[in-house]
Design a protein around this motif. Structure first.
Motif, PDB file in Angstrom:
ATOM      1  N   PRO A  32       0.800  -1.238   0.000  1.00 33.04           N
ATOM      2  CA  PRO A  32       0.000   0.000   0.000  1.00 33.04           C
ATOM      3  C   PRO A  32       0.830   1.285   0.000  1.00 33.04           C
ATOM      4  O   PRO A  32       0.498   2.229  -0.706  1.00 33.04           O
ATOM      5  CB  PRO A  32      -0.830  -0.118   1.285  1.00 33.04           C
ATOM      6  N   GLN A  33       1.906   1.331   0.772  1.00 31.28           N
ATOM      7  CA  GLN A  33       2.680   2.563   0.802  1.00 31.28           C
ATOM      8  C   GLN A  33       3.393   2.812  -0.528  1.00 31.28           C
ATOM      9  O   GLN A  33       3.558   3.961  -0.930  1.00 31.28           O
ATOM     10  CB  GLN A  33       3.683   2.579   1.967  1.00 31.28           C
ATOM     11  N   HIS A  34       3.774   1.757  -1.223  1.00 25.40           N
ATOM     12  CA  HIS A  34       4.429   1.941  -2.516  1.00 25.40           C
ATOM     13  C   HIS A  34       3.426   2.354  -3.585  1.00 25.40           C
ATOM     14  O   HIS A  34       3.731   3.163  -4.448  1.00 25.40           O
ATOM     15  CB  HIS A  34       5.162   0.665  -2.934  1.00 25.40           C
ATOM     16  N   VAL A  35       2.223   1.792  -3.513  1.00 25.55           N
ATOM     17  CA  VAL A  35       1.185   2.154  -4.479  1.00 25.55           C
ATOM     18  C   VAL A  35       0.824   3.624  -4.321  1.00 25.55           C
ATOM     19  O   VAL A  35       0.667   4.347  -5.309  1.00 25.55           O
ATOM     20  CB  VAL A  35      -0.059   1.255  -4.320  1.00 25.55           C
ATOM     21  N   SER A  36       0.731   4.096  -3.089  1.00 26.79           N
ATOM     22  CA  SER A  36       0.375   5.500  -2.870  1.00 26.79           C
ATOM     23  C   SER A  36       1.469   6.424  -3.394  1.00 26.79           C
ATOM     24  O   SER A  36       1.173   7.486  -3.948  1.00 26.79           O
ATOM     25  CB  SER A  36       0.099   5.762  -1.399  1.00 26.79           C
ATOM     26  N   VAL A  37       2.717   6.039  -3.251  1.00 27.68           N
ATOM     27  CA  VAL A  37       3.818   6.857  -3.777  1.00 27.68           C
ATOM     28  C   VAL A  37       3.770   6.883  -5.308  1.00 27.68           C
ATOM     29  O   VAL A  37       3.941   7.938  -5.924  1.00 27.68           O
ATOM     30  CB  VAL A  37       5.183   6.321  -3.283  1.00 27.68           C
ATOM     31  N   ILE A  38       3.511   5.735  -5.908  1.00 31.26           N
ATOM     32  CA  ILE A  38       3.441   5.667  -7.366  1.00 31.26           C
ATOM     33  C   ILE A  38       2.270   6.497  -7.891  1.00 31.26           C
ATOM     34  O   ILE A  38       2.419   7.292  -8.819  1.00 31.26           O
ATOM     35  CB  ILE A  38       3.331   4.201  -7.827  1.00 31.26           C
ATOM     36  N   VAL A  39       1.107   6.348  -7.274  1.00 27.95           N
ATOM     37  CA  VAL A  39      -0.073   7.106  -7.700  1.00 27.95           C
ATOM     38  C   VAL A  39       0.154   8.602  -7.486  1.00 27.95           C
ATOM     39  O   VAL A  39      -0.180   9.425  -8.343  1.00 27.95           O
ATOM     40  CB  VAL A  39      -1.336   6.617  -6.967  1.00 27.95           C
ATOM     41  N   GLY A  40       0.735   8.973  -6.371  1.00 31.96           N
ATOM     42  CA  GLY A  40       1.023  10.380  -6.119  1.00 31.96           C
ATOM     43  C   GLY A  40       1.996  10.951  -7.135  1.00 31.96           C
ATOM     44  O   GLY A  40       1.842  12.092  -7.581  1.00 31.96           O
ATOM     45  N   GLY A  41       2.998  10.179  -7.497  1.00 34.02           N
ATOM     46  CA  GLY A  41       3.952  10.640  -8.506  1.00 34.02           C
ATOM     47  C   GLY A  41       3.299  10.819  -9.861  1.00 34.02           C
ATOM     48  O   GLY A  41       3.566  11.806 -10.563  1.00 34.02           O
ATOM     49  N   VAL A  42       2.425   9.891 -10.226  1.00 32.51           N
ATOM     50  CA  VAL A  42       1.730  10.002 -11.516  1.00 32.51           C
ATOM     51  C   VAL A  42       0.803  11.212 -11.522  1.00 32.51           C
ATOM     52  O   VAL A  42       0.777  11.994 -12.477  1.00 32.51           O
ATOM     53  CB  VAL A  42       0.954   8.703 -11.832  1.00 32.51           C
ATOM     54  N   VAL A  43       0.054  11.400 -10.445  1.00 31.57           N
ATOM     55  CA  VAL A  43      -0.859  12.543 -10.361  1.00 31.57           C
ATOM     56  C   VAL A  43      -0.063  13.847 -10.360  1.00 31.57           C
ATOM     57  O   VAL A  43      -0.443  14.817 -11.029  1.00 31.57           O
ATOM     58  CB  VAL A  43      -1.765  12.436  -9.111  1.00 31.57           C
ATOM     59  N   GLY A  44       1.042  13.895  -9.635  1.00 35.11           N
ATOM     60  CA  GLY A  44       1.878  15.094  -9.627  1.00 35.11           C
ATOM     61  C   GLY A  44       2.452  15.396 -10.997  1.00 35.11           C
ATOM     62  O   GLY A  44       2.492  16.556 -11.416  1.00 35.11           O
ATOM     63  N   ALA A  45       2.891  14.375 -11.715  1.00 33.05           N
ATOM     64  CA  ALA A  45       3.433  14.585 -13.062  1.00 33.05           C
ATOM     65  C   ALA A  45       2.343  15.079 -14.016  1.00 33.05           C
ATOM     66  O   ALA A  45       2.592  15.977 -14.830  1.00 33.05           O
ATOM     67  CB  ALA A  45       4.044  13.282 -13.577  1.00 33.05           C
ATOM     68  N   LEU A  46       1.142  14.526 -13.900  1.00 29.65           N
ATOM     69  CA  LEU A  46       0.036  14.990 -14.743  1.00 29.65           C
ATOM     70  C   LEU A  46      -0.324  16.438 -14.428  1.00 29.65           C
ATOM     71  O   LEU A  46      -0.594  17.235 -15.321  1.00 29.65           O
ATOM     72  CB  LEU A  46      -1.187  14.086 -14.567  1.00 29.65           C
ATOM     73  N   PHE A  47      -0.330  16.790 -13.155  1.00 31.73           N
ATOM     74  CA  PHE A  47      -0.639  18.162 -12.757  1.00 31.73           C
ATOM     75  C   PHE A  47       0.424  19.133 -13.268  1.00 31.73           C
ATOM     76  O   PHE A  47       0.106  20.218 -13.752  1.00 31.73           O
ATOM     77  CB  PHE A  47      -0.760  18.250 -11.230  1.00 31.73           C
ATOM     78  N   ALA A  48       1.696  18.743 -13.171  1.00 30.82           N
ATOM     79  CA  ALA A  48       2.778  19.591 -13.674  1.00 30.82           C
ATOM     80  C   ALA A  48       2.663  19.762 -15.185  1.00 30.82           C
ATOM     81  O   ALA A  48       2.851  20.872 -15.709  1.00 30.82           O
ATOM     82  CB  ALA A  48       4.131  18.989 -13.301  1.00 30.82           C
ATOM     83  N   ALA A  49       2.331  18.700 -15.905  1.00 31.17           N
ATOM     84  CA  ALA A  49       2.158  18.796 -17.359  1.00 31.17           C
ATOM     85  C   ALA A  49       0.988  19.708 -17.697  1.00 31.17           C
ATOM     86  O   ALA A  49       1.062  20.516 -18.627  1.00 31.17           O
ATOM     87  CB  ALA A  49       1.946  17.402 -17.944  1.00 31.17           C
TER      88      ALA A  49
END
Length: 90
Positions: A32-49
């Protein structure tokens, strides 16, 4: 093509070893903690784009129509200094 017994054993060992390796990696990543980091990174990258795309869009929109197509007209009224110094209070 015939395979010898040692080649079959080697391929079976490699298949089992790689499947265990992949299985352990997938289990590690899907905690769970790794999935949340991965999802957060993807959402952050999409927001930055999205922000970069918005910035580029606004800059292009601001640039449109900013060029004059005809010669600038000279002002007919020039500044004239007043005859006497008065103060006005608002």
């Amino acid at each position: 093509m015939k395979l010898s017994l040692s080649q079959v054993k080697l391929e079976l060992f490699l298949l089992l070893f790689t499947s265990k390796l992949i299985n352990s990696y997938v289990n590690y990543v899907l905690q769970p903690q790794h999935v949340s980091v991965i999802v957060g990174g993807v959402v952050g990258a999409l927001f930055a784009a999205f922000l970069v795309m918005l910035l580029v869009y606004r800059m292009k929109k601001k640039d449109e129509g900013s060029y004059t197509l005809e010669e600038p007209k000279q002002a007919t009224v020039t500044y004239q200094k007043p005859d006497k110094q008065e103060e006005f209070y608002a």
